[in-house]
Scaffold this motif. Structure first.
Motif, PDB file in Angstrom:
ATOM      1  N   ARG A   1       3.273  13.531   1.264  1.00  0.00           N
ATOM      2  CA  ARG A   1       3.195  13.543   2.729  1.00  0.00           C
ATOM      3  C   ARG A   1       4.292  14.446   3.286  1.00  0.00           C
ATOM      4  O   ARG A   1       5.405  14.454   2.766  1.00  0.00           O
ATOM      5  CB  ARG A   1       3.400  12.124   3.281  1.00  0.00           C
TER       6      ARG A   1
ATOM      7  N   TRP B   1       0.570   4.758  -5.125  1.00  0.00           N
ATOM      8  CA  TRP B   1       0.984   4.948  -3.720  1.00  0.00           C
ATOM      9  C   TRP B   1       2.117   5.971  -3.648  1.00  0.00           C
ATOM     10  O   TRP B   1       2.090   6.873  -2.797  1.00  0.00           O
ATOM     11  CB  TRP B   1       1.449   3.610  -3.136  1.00  0.00           C
TER      12      TRP B   1
ATOM     13  N   LEU C   1      -3.791   0.459  -0.599  1.00  0.00           N
ATOM     14  CA  LEU C   1      -3.322  -0.932  -0.658  1.00  0.00           C
ATOM     15  C   LEU C   1      -2.110  -1.182   0.212  1.00  0.00           C
ATOM     16  O   LEU C   1      -1.734  -2.319   0.441  1.00  0.00           O
ATOM     17  CB  LEU C   1      -2.962  -1.272  -2.107  1.00  0.00           C
ATOM     18  N   PHE C   2      -1.474  -0.127   0.669  1.00  0.00           N
ATOM     19  CA  PHE C   2      -0.199  -0.316   1.371  1.00  0.00           C
ATOM     20  C   PHE C   2      -0.315   0.191   2.816  1.00  0.00           C
ATOM     21  O   PHE C   2      -1.041  -0.421   3.592  1.00  0.00           O
ATOM     22  CB  PHE C   2       0.919   0.371   0.577  1.00  0.00           C
ATOM     23  N   ASP C   3       0.354   1.288   3.125  1.00  0.00           N
ATOM     24  CA  ASP C   3       0.359   1.776   4.507  1.00  0.00           C
ATOM     25  C   ASP C   3      -0.578   2.958   4.698  1.00  0.00           C
ATOM     26  O   ASP C   3      -0.473   3.671   5.696  1.00  0.00           O
ATOM     27  CB  ASP C   3       1.776   2.228   4.878  1.00  0.00           C
ATOM     28  N   GLU C   4      -1.481   3.192   3.751  1.00  0.00           N
ATOM     29  CA  GLU C   4      -2.267   4.428   3.762  1.00  0.00           C
ATOM     30  C   GLU C   4      -3.073   4.613   5.049  1.00  0.00           C
ATOM     31  O   GLU C   4      -3.075   5.693   5.635  1.00  0.00           O
ATOM     32  CB  GLU C   4      -3.220   4.486   2.554  1.00  0.00           C
TER      33      GLU C   4
ATOM     34  N   PRO D   1      -6.436 -12.019  -4.127  1.00  0.00           N
ATOM     35  CA  PRO D   1      -6.997 -10.678  -4.007  1.00  0.00           C
ATOM     36  C   PRO D   1      -6.778  -9.807  -5.235  1.00  0.00           C
ATOM     37  O   PRO D   1      -7.196  -8.668  -5.243  1.00  0.00           O
ATOM     38  CB  PRO D   1      -6.247 -10.096  -2.803  1.00  0.00           C
TER      39      PRO D   1
ATOM     40  N   CYS E   1      -0.056  -0.071  -8.981  1.00  0.00           N
ATOM     41  CA  CYS E   1      -0.517   0.260  -7.619  1.00  0.00           C
ATOM     42  C   CYS E   1       0.557   1.029  -6.876  1.00  0.00           C
ATOM     43  O   CYS E   1       0.275   1.994  -6.160  1.00  0.00           O
ATOM     44  CB  CYS E   1      -0.852  -1.011  -6.833  1.00  0.00           C
TER      45      CYS E   1
ATOM     46  N   TRP F   1      -5.616  -5.675  -7.611  1.00  0.00           N
ATOM     47  CA  TRP F   1      -5.695  -4.787  -6.449  1.00  0.00           C
ATOM     48  C   TRP F   1      -6.180  -3.399  -6.814  1.00  0.00           C
ATOM     49  O   TRP F   1      -6.797  -2.723  -6.033  1.00  0.00           O
ATOM     50  CB  TRP F   1      -4.300  -4.632  -5.845  1.00  0.00           C
ATOM     51  N   ARG F   2      -5.823  -2.990  -8.020  1.00  0.00           N
ATOM     52  CA  ARG F   2      -5.990  -1.575  -8.351  1.00  0.00           C
ATOM     53  C   ARG F   2      -7.464  -1.223  -8.523  1.00  0.00           C
ATOM     54  O   ARG F   2      -8.230  -1.934  -9.149  1.00  0.00           O
ATOM     55  CB  ARG F   2      -5.247  -1.263  -9.643  1.00  0.00           C
TER      56      ARG F   2
ATOM     57  N   GLU G   1       0.664  -5.045 -12.739  1.00  0.00           N
ATOM     58  CA  GLU G   1      -0.461  -4.580 -11.898  1.00  0.00           C
ATOM     59  C   GLU G   1       0.038  -3.997 -10.575  1.00  0.00           C
ATOM     60  O   GLU G   1      -0.362  -2.904 -10.153  1.00  0.00           O
ATOM     61  CB  GLU G   1      -1.374  -5.788 -11.625  1.00  0.00           C
TER      62      GLU G   1
ATOM     63  N   MET H   1       8.317  -1.039  -0.093  1.00  0.00           N
ATOM     64  CA  MET H   1       6.897  -1.230  -0.354  1.00  0.00           C
ATOM     65  C   MET H   1       6.683  -2.288  -1.435  1.00  0.00           C
ATOM     66  O   MET H   1       5.730  -3.070  -1.372  1.00  0.00           O
ATOM     67  CB  MET H   1       6.293   0.118  -0.774  1.00  0.00           C
TER      68      MET H   1
END
Lengths: 129, 368
Positions: free
Chosen positions: A55, A48, B88-91, B7, A44, B10-11, A40, A72
């Motif tokens: 970017r 990301w 979910l991260f640094d977005e 949590p 994710c 997450w996705r 999972e 990360m």
């Protein structure tokens, strides 16, 4: 959309695929996630990562991208445990060590281990181009 | 290992890149005031949408800086308060940094220097908490360096630009390195070292062509047109101006077009073609006004007045000066040129133009 997104996506998917075994081992061994949980988190991370490479200012080689992915992944492992209630503290020594040292330190260790594996003759980490 | 996850999972479903791009265009086409009501429908918290919004806004900074600034401000405020969970991260940190950087860059182009500085501070504060923060902080540093050029802190630019070139090269960011080299070239030109400036920009052109970076080729050629003019090589100046025009149009770079038309006006003027020069200045003026570049609008009114005096159109020249003065006052431009401004204002009371004061004043804006 700008550029040639399909080719770029495939290119970065390959990079992700090459780092995935390391991420997997970090999540399972250093952070003690179950197989399902690790999968999972990896999905994710994949989402990301595909945003990350779009970017501006993001490097594009495997060597340059791997540290960001590992960092990360370790953050995710750390946050996983932060979300647990106090009674659920990990018993596993590896996990306790990872949580004590913090995600950045663990990511650097993983990166160094990988570099040493790729360059077995070198004592010092290789120079990044 | 015990593993009840609080949590997890997450996705969440998120937009595909194509959906994100389409949604971004749809959102940006909608007036800002209507967006919050449609927050759910527009998926304003979707990471893919925000990524596409940033891409669109970056591409519009030089085309429509005022609108871009408003949009970037809207999205920044949207993410800032209430504190929203983005990705979910640094977005969230990244998008806030990116939007602040876009707002700062737009403000810089619009001559709003204090606002620009504040936005750069905000960008840096967010970027330090995002992945690859070092590279993003370096991008902020580039914007600050560009501001230093505009504020004529040229020694600072000549000292720092080569250091940032090295930094960007070490991070593998060739385009950003070239952009810093660009600032170094501008500073050399402003300190009168035009030969070295030309060498720098010719090198930038070569490298930008290797990178197939049309934007940088256009900007470097645009500058070379100006530099050759200053060196008195008007034919070479016109060659570069002609090379630049289609590139800027292709890029819809209206800020660049203002500078180019301004430069062409100056070339024509030096070729003794004052009437054609006045027409080119007027085109530049209209373009600058439509983009919202008030500093350039004021400067172009003054330059146009100067050339109109050359061809004996004194009354029109007076009108141009009268159009420039309120902008200079409102925007508090050229504090160092206050004496010239005052002389000009006094002369206008007698319906005359103090030519020396006029030239001194538009000199403070930097001739394009």
């Amino acid at each position: 959309m700008p550029g040639n997104p399909t080719n770029r996506r495939e290119e970065f998917e390959q990079i992700f695929g090459r780092v995935l075994p390391l991420i997997d081992s970090a999540l399972l061994q250093h952070y003690g996630l179950s197989r399902a949980e690790a999968t999972e988190v990896e999905e994710c991370l994949r989402d990301w990562f595909h945003g990350f490479v779009r970017r501006p200012g993001t490097p594009c080689t495997l060597d340059q991208l791997r540290p960001h992915l590992l960092s990360m992944a370790c953050n995710a492992g750390h946050v996983y445990w932060s979300g647990k209630i106090a009674e659920e503290v990990p018993l596993d020594g590896n996990v306790r060590r990872s949580l004590a040292l913090g995600p950045q330190r663990i990511a650097v260790e993983l990166e160094k281990t990988q570099e040493a594996r790729e360059n077995p003759g070198n004592d010092s980490p290789k120079e990044k181009s | 290992m015990a593993g009840r996850i609080i949590p997890f999972p997450w996705r969440e479903r998120r937009l595909s890149p194509e959906e994100g791009w389409a949604m971004a265009e749809q959102v940006l086409a909608r007036p800002i005031t209507e967006r919050l009501e449609k927050g759910r429908e527009f998926l304003l918290e979707d990471s893919e949408l925000l990524l596409s919004v940033c891409e669109v806004l970056r591409s519009r900074t030089e085309t429509a800086p005022t609108a871009t600034c408003d949009e970037a401000t809207f999205f920044y405020r949207f993410l800032d308060k209430p504190k929203r969970r983005i990705g979910l991260f640094d977005e969230r940190e990244y998008y806030m940094g990116e939007l602040a950087l876009i707002a700062g860059g737009s403000n810089r182009l619009l001559f709003h220097r204090e606002e620009a500085r504040r936005w750069f501070d905000r960008a840096e504060a967010s970027f330090t908490r995002s992945a690859n923060g070092v590279a993003h902080v370096a991008r902020v540093a580039y914007q600050r360096l560009a501001l230093s050029v505009e504020e004529r802190r040229l020694n600072e630019v000549l000292e720092l630009a080569p250091l940032w070139v090295e930094s960007f090269e070490s991070m593998g960011l060739a385009e950003e390195a070239l952009k810093c080299r660009f600032l170094e070239g501008l500073a050399l030109r402003e300190t009168g070292d035009i030969d070295r400036a030309v060498a720098v920009f010719r090198d930038i052109c070569r490298r930008a062509e290797d990178q197939r970076n049309v934007r940088l080729i256009a900007q470097a050629s645009n500058n070379l047109a100006q530099f050759y003019r200053v060196l008195g090589n008007l034919d070479e100046a016109m060659v570069y101006a002609r090379k630049t025009l289609p590139l800027l149009k292709q890029l819809d770079n209206r800020v660049g077009l203002v500078k180019l038309r301004w430069g062409v006006g100056s070339i024509l003027r030096e070729q003794g073609k004052s009437g054609e020069a006045a027409a080119a200045y007027r085109e530049a003026l209209e373009e600058a006004r439509s983009v919202g570049m008030r500093g350039d609008v004021a400067a172009l009114h003054l330059v146009l007045a100067d050339v109109l005096l050359d061809i004996g159109q004194d009354r029109q020249a007076e009108r141009e000066v009268r159009a420039a003065l309120p902008i200079i006052d409102e925007e508090k431009m050229v504090p160092e040129g206050y004496a010239a401004l005052d002389l000009l204002r006094q002369a206008l009371r007698f319906r005359q133009i103090d030519r020396k004061a006029l030239r001194e004043l538009h000199g403070y804006f930097g001739d394009s």
